[in-house]
Design an enzyme around this catalytic site. Structure first.
Site, PDB file in Angstrom:
ATOM      1  N   GLY A 504      60.094  34.948  55.951  1.00 11.58           N
ATOM      2  CA  GLY A 504      59.446  35.608  54.823  1.00 11.58           C
ATOM      3  C   GLY A 504      59.118  34.669  53.684  1.00 11.58           C
ATOM      4  N   GLY A 656      68.040  33.595  56.326  1.00 11.93           N
ATOM      5  CA  GLY A 656      68.495  34.971  56.542  1.00 11.93           C
ATOM      6  C   GLY A 656      69.302  35.147  57.807  1.00 11.93           C
ATOM      7  N   GLU A 657      69.115  34.273  58.767  1.00  7.06           N
ATOM      8  CA  GLU A 657      69.713  34.525  60.079  1.00  7.06           C
ATOM      9  C   GLU A 657      70.710  33.477  60.540  1.00  7.06           C
ATOM     10  OE1 GLU A 657      66.482  36.724  62.587  1.00  7.06           O
ATOM     11  OE2 GLU A 657      65.505  35.692  60.951  1.00  7.06           O
TER      12      GLU A 657
END
Lengths: 694, 339, 174
Positions: A504, A656-657
């Site tokens: 993102g 994020g991961e």
């Protein structure tokens, strides 16, 4: 090479811009949209795993005061596209999995809608179903590709010969469990069909992809459909694609023109309808010489998909690039089953795919009598073993060393240590996540009332987009971040990619920088009110010559009760190399959040699939355990000051991961160190270690 | 949720009359279990009679030196009560091990022991369950049995289609402590008042798994009495669970150890009711409590235990686990006593 | 079947007929337009709806509105009348003790309850000796706060930040 933005706002620990609304509860989520006189929906679900609906007795329901509509396969509108079987709601009487949507009641109140939906008698012609994942499943097949477009199988050299010749080998099967994303905000929508136009206030990780899917299914022009989503109460992949509930609520809105309708799935329904991570069975082979140099790495993965819609988790992918070895093999095979449709869950591929290999590395280190950190360092590849490309940046070794130092890894003895009633052990594993950028995203920048407004249909799932995107815009424009507003979460703003794949900020940020450059190019530094320019991510420099990944190392302390086998993890330390960190405050929260979810996967989460009836037995939050506050002790996330000039103009990789990758392996390795019991299937629970205790 | 009438009578006598007069009526106190079941369709009453404000919410001293817990006292209040903490720590610990702060602020003394099983199939109206729908069969046998019974079941491998089959466990932590404390249950029913020993309140499934307790329709718990314990009595509750908090027990142990007296042991989450380990208690009568003696006594207690195979390996681990947990609990109590 | 109830939510008195089945949570969210308490599970399994009901942290998803005639409810929004944040809210903001924000109003109300319960010397499962007196400081150590806040699930997993936020708001040393 890209000239990186000079960080001014970037790198500042700014407080979340949406924070005040969130701590008061006044941030409005999809179901909560304030609309005039809404009607409420409640779905009807199939209670067989395979077969056909032969009848639904809805006459009494339809006659009830306050019932506005009862939709079934027998009366629902025909959709423009039924190509995607997940979205083809109420288009046929066939039932492909238990819990599938077979109806919907719309009523004046939520109480009535649920009562009526639960009271509808359904008659079925049931068929024997097949919902058990097995490595000897006769239907196992190789998909054309696996998620994110990776090849299904890869091979280089001769693994079998290398294994036969290796001085030390590890050959075991590891299993990861079925997992459900379970964001705390259930999948929910407020929908209004009015004058041939549709508005969806939907909980989604991407308003534009959401709109595209709905338009395709209903045959609508995009300009007639608006999707709004300023806040998402967590998604973790499960709101990356719309699920069938979005199509169902759209159908309800179209059945009641002018009347807003609301549909929130119940927690229980989410276990059938909103995706999940497939269980995986990973046969791992490692061959090495006495010095720990790998000669063979192989992973053969068996996992499941739904028969009606394929999802192939790319579990074997990280083994392709993590460590150097001349002989390598990775394969994926799917068992097509009569089960709910698996989908994205935080770090698909890398999350399960860093379990088997990273436990196997621990087993290899043990067999060699070698420190697990040193074993990994010894197998550091110069270039990406998969593609042969140089790394854009790879600082795994530095992460391992700094993590070991911060954790006090050197104090780790060879064997068990006991403190009171507790056996104490230390374990570690590596982390990895690819750095991705999506192909489509546009941002606009407008000068208005003395302020700059960046608009893009991006999503903030708690990731911090509301706060981080202004930081990027400010540096791109060369202004104070306080003078920048962003507008996100609405298809009225320029097209944005899904918040997924940790892409993102990279993608939207690149578009914003491009827009800022266009803006400055057009209007200089003294713009007029109303001046506006836009930029696309595809205008931004794109590097194809390098392999781009974020790396990390995680260290865990496990305590196992010597009497009961209860397992607690009081300490978890991660060190990551993830490029430039835009906002340390929100970044730290994301990394810690990922690590905690990894801890949750290691110890608690387990969707126990009842293969007799084809459903998750423990389908609520009392029985599907996610980590609670008391399970968490000290969790630290640190990062290296990494500058990567190849990934994007911010120099940022996704965060994020990566936090969830490797965590479960680190915990399992620590449990082994504490108890001597090697657990090869997740979650690691007391029953799996009890027999190994004195 | 099916529609229902709601009544809040003036007093308990009227409440008992209201429920007794309507075969499909239920009492409502804190509601943490009932409202859950109303939503799931597990409970489908025609009339809900609210007694939350009708029974006493007090914890009061009894003339014999014991304590009376009013049925409307909340789990939080009882757990925080100084007298409970000092004299009956096993009860305070059991309450605090249960649920969460929010739920304990709502759940009551009268309601907690009457909460129903957490068997996942009982809670899912799309699956057969003899407890929820008598005669429909038992989905748990051969299914998800991790939280299920190993004691007091009907057979080694129960017939899932038989109407008497049920391998559910009772989920209350509080009830395990009350069983070990030999509490007394004060009940008001259509036929008047009666007192039921807590250990006799809950049933084994027998031939009617739909009945959890011996209470007749219309009978209401008005208070639970804790008998006095000899000075110097030690007691403790040990709950073993996967998650560190907010989880039902895999097994639990309540132990009460009077000075120089005979130990009392109750086990949780191993049977359809809180399980007093009377066989082990007998064997330990007058014996020195050592790891060895306790383990042997528990081996005898568990001689008839039946592991239930099932998804993910079944629940056979509970048998060694509960044994080890009793050993650890008594070891801690005796070392505390000698310290 | 309807019944008349009177309730005060965040200082505003409401008198209205409700379906006997309506929970306090649905009443607030669907009838009164107060969506500060969140619905995460609707069964008392997540804590997202936590409010202060008659002064104590409780779960309105498990409370029938009809059974709480006359109740006083304070939601997270009501903790900040006129926009002035409650110390717990400010501490959550300062500590970045949330991400997606959906469980946050429930966490905030729960934390207010935790601090109040600690002030009364209530023990918890984390209390080593329940027979002893407990000072507010002893009741708000890391392990105590973590246990007491365990009725509020956070899937983003801000737990590591929530505990110090609660301690900061309570004025105890982390």
């Amino acid at each position: 090479m890209t000239d990186l933005l000079t960080p001014r706002a970037i790198g500042q620990s700014l407080v979340r811009r949406d924070g005040v609304d969130k701590v008061r509860g006044t941030a409005t989520y999809a179901f909560e949209t304030d609309v005039e006189h809404p009607a409420y929906c409640h779905p009807v679900q199939a209670t067989i795993a395979l077969g056909r609906v032969t009848a639904m007795d809805t006459a009494a329901a339809e006659a009830l005061d306050g019932v506005l509509a009862v939709l079934t396969p027998f009366n629902a509108e025909r959709l423009a596209s039924t190509e995607d079987a997940e979205y083809a709601v109420l288009q046929s009487t066939e039932v492909a999995f238990r819990g599938q949507l077979i109806g919907l009641v719309v009523a004046e109140t939520s109480e009535l809608a649920r009562e009526v939906a639960d009271g509808i008698t359904v008659t079925y012609a049931e068929q024997p179903h097949d919902s058990e994942l097995r490595t000897d499943h006769p239907g196992l097949y190789a998909p054309e590709q696996v998620n994110a477009g990776h090849p299904t199988d890869t091979a280089e050299g001769d693994v079998d010969a290398a294994m036969a010749a290796a001085e030390v080998t590890v050959d075991h099967t590891y299993e990861t469990q079925m997992l459900h994303n379970n964001p705390i905000e259930p999948h929910a929508t407020t929908a209004l069909w009015e004058d041939g136009s549709l508005t969806l206030w939907d909980s989604t990780q991407g308003v534009h992809p959401d709109r595209a899917a709905v338009c395709e299914v209903f045959g609508l022009d995009e300009e007639r459909v608006r999707v709004v989503c300023p806040y998402v109460g967590g998604g973790f992949g499960s709101k990356g694609n719309p699920h069938a509930n979005v199509m169902l609520v759209t159908m309800a809105a179209r059945a009641l023109p002018g009347r807003p309708v609301k549909l929130a799935l119940t927690r229980q329904q989410m276990f059938f309808l909103t995706g999940y991570r497939t269980p995986t069975i990973q046969r791992m082979q490692l061959g090495a010489d006495r010095r720990g140099r790998l000669s063979a790495i192989a992973i053969d993965v068996v996992e499941q998909t739904s028969k009606i819609k394929e999802f192939a988790e790319q579990t074997g992918v990280p083994a392709r690039m993590m460590y150097a070895s001349p002989n390598r093999r990775t394969t994926h095979r799917l068992a097509p089953l009569d089960v709910p449709i698996p989908s994205w869950m935080r770090a698909p591929g890398e999350c399960p795919g860093m379990f088997g290999p990273e436990v196997a590395m621990d087993e290899l280190a043990e067999a060699l009598g070698m420190d697990p950190v040193q074993l990994r360092i010894a197998n550091e590849p110069d270039v990406d073993p998969d593609t042969g490309k140089p790394w854009s940046s790879r600082h795994l070794v530095e992460c391992l060393r700094e993590g070991a130092q911060r954790f006090g890894w050197d104090s780790r003895g060879p064997g068990r240590r006991r403190e009171g009633d507790w056996l104490v052990g230390h374990g570690m594993a590596s982390s990895v996540y690819p750095t991705m950028r999506q192909a489509t995203s546009t941002a606009s920048i407008r000068f208005s009332g003395g302020r700059y407004v960046a608009e893009i249909g991006a999503a903030d799932l708690g990731t911090g987009a509301w706060t981080v995107l202004p930081q990027i815009a400010a540096d791109a424009l060369g202004v104070d971040v306080a003078d920048v507003d962003v507008a996100i979460g609405d298809t009225r703003y320029p097209t944005a990619s899904v918040a997924g794949g940790s892409s993102g900020t990279n993608t939207w940020g690149s578009a914003i920088v491009q827009a800022a450059r266009e803006f400055r190019g057009k209007y200089g530094t003294d713009p007029q009110d109303g001046d506006e320019a836009s930029g696309d991510v595809d205008q931004a420099a794109m590097d194809d010559a390098h392999a781009a990944y974020a790396f990390g190392a995680q260290f865990a302390e496990a305590r196992v009760n010597a009497d009961t086998g209860e397992i607690r993890v009081p300490r978890l330390i991660g060190v990551f190399a993830a490029g430039r960190i835009i906002n340390p405050r929100t970044a730290r929260s994301q990394l810690i959040g990922g690590m905690t979810m990894g801890l949750s996967m290691a110890l608690h989460e387990d969707s126990v699939f009842d293969t007799r009836i084809g459903q998750v037995a423990n389908h609520d939050l009392a029985d599907y355990h996610i980590t609670v506050n008391a399970d968490v002790g000290e969790i630290e996330a640190h990062w290296l000051d990494e500058h990567d000039p190849y990934v994007n103009v911010m120099g940022a990789k996704g965060i994020g991961e990566i936090g969830i990758t490797g965590t479960a392996a680190a915990v399992v390795n620590a449990v082994h160190h504490a108890t001597g019991v090697r657990v090869r299937s997740l979650p690691v629970t007391l029953d799996k270690v009890l027999a190994g205790l004195d | 949720m099916k529609p229902f009438a709601y009544a809040r009578p003036a007093d308990v006598a009227e409440a008992v009359r209201d429920v007794a007069a309507e075969p499909n009526a239920v009492f409502l106190a804190g509601g943490t279990n009932l409202v859950d079941h109303l939503k799931l369709g597990v409970a489908r009453p025609d009339l809900v009679v609210d007694v939350r404000t009708l029974t006493s919410a007090d914890v009061s001293d009894l003339p014999d030196g014991g304590l009376r817990l009013g049925a409307a006292s909340t789990n939080s209040e009882v757990a925080a009560d100084r007298r409970v903490r000092e004299r009956y720590p096993v009860l305070a610990q059991a309450l605090l091990a249960g649920a969460t702060g929010q739920l304990r602020n709502t759940a009551t003394t009268g309601g907690n022991p009457l909460q129903r099983t957490r068997c996942v199939y009982f809670a899912d109206v799309t699956t057969p369950c003899n407890k929820r729908e008598p005669g429909s069969g038992c989905s748990a046998v051969g299914g998800y049995t991790r939280y299920h019974a190993v004691l007091g079941t009907t057979a080694a491998l129960p017939d899932p289609t038989a109407p008497e089959t049920c391998i559910a466990t009772h989920p209350s932590d509080m009830a395990v402590a009350l069983a070990a404390l030999d509490a007394q249950v004060q009940v008001l029913g259509p036929a008047g008042e009666r007192t039921i020993p807590f250990t006799e309140l809950h049933r084994l499934p027998g031939d009617d798994p739909s009945r959890d307790t011996v209470l007749e329709h219309g009978e209401l718990i008005t208070a639970i009495d804790l008998p006095p314990l000899p000075a110097g009595t030690r007691s403790a509750y040990r709950k073993v669970r996967d998650r560190a908090s907010y989880a039902y027990a895999l097994v639990s142990v309540a132990a009460v150890l009077p000075p120089g007296g005979d130990v009392r042991i109750a086990l949780g989450s191993v049977a359809h009711r809180p399980w007093r380990a009377t066989r082990a208690e007998e064997l330990l009568r007058g014996a020195e409590l050592t790891d060895h003696s306790v383990r042997a006594a528990m081996d005898a207690e568990l001689a008839g235990a039946q592991p239930q195979p099932g998804l993910g390996g079944g629940n056979g681990f509970k048998i060694p686990l509960v044994n080890r947990t009793v050993v650890a609990t008594l070891r801690a109590l005796t070392s505390e006593a000698s310290a | 079947m309807d019944a008349q109830v009177t309730l005060t939510v965040d200082g505003t008195r409401h008198q209205l007929p409700v379906d006997t089945r309506t929970t306090l949570l649905d009443l607030m969210r669907e009838r009164l337009g107060n969506t500060s308490p969140k619905k995460g599970c609707d069964h008392g399994q997540c804590g997202a709806c936590t409010v202060l009901l008659d002064g104590q942290r409780q779960l309105p998803c498990l409370a029938l509105a009809v059974a709480h005639d006359g109740a006083e409810i304070v939601t997270a929004d009501g903790l900040a009348p006129a926009g002035e944040l409650h110390p717990v809210q400010q501490a959550f903001l300062d500590a970045d003790a949330f991400q997606c924000g959906y469980c946050t109003p429930g966490q905030v109300c729960s934390a207010v309850g935790v601090i109040e319960e600690a002030g009364r010397g209530w023990p918890s499962h984390a209390t080593a000796d329940v027979t002893a007196e407990l000072s507010p400081e002893q009741a708000l150590t890391h392990d105590e706060v973590a246990e007491r806040m365990s009725g509020n699930l956070c899937r983003c997993a801000a737990y590591v930040n929530i505990v110090p936020a609660v301690q900061q708001a309570a004025g105890v040393q982390a």
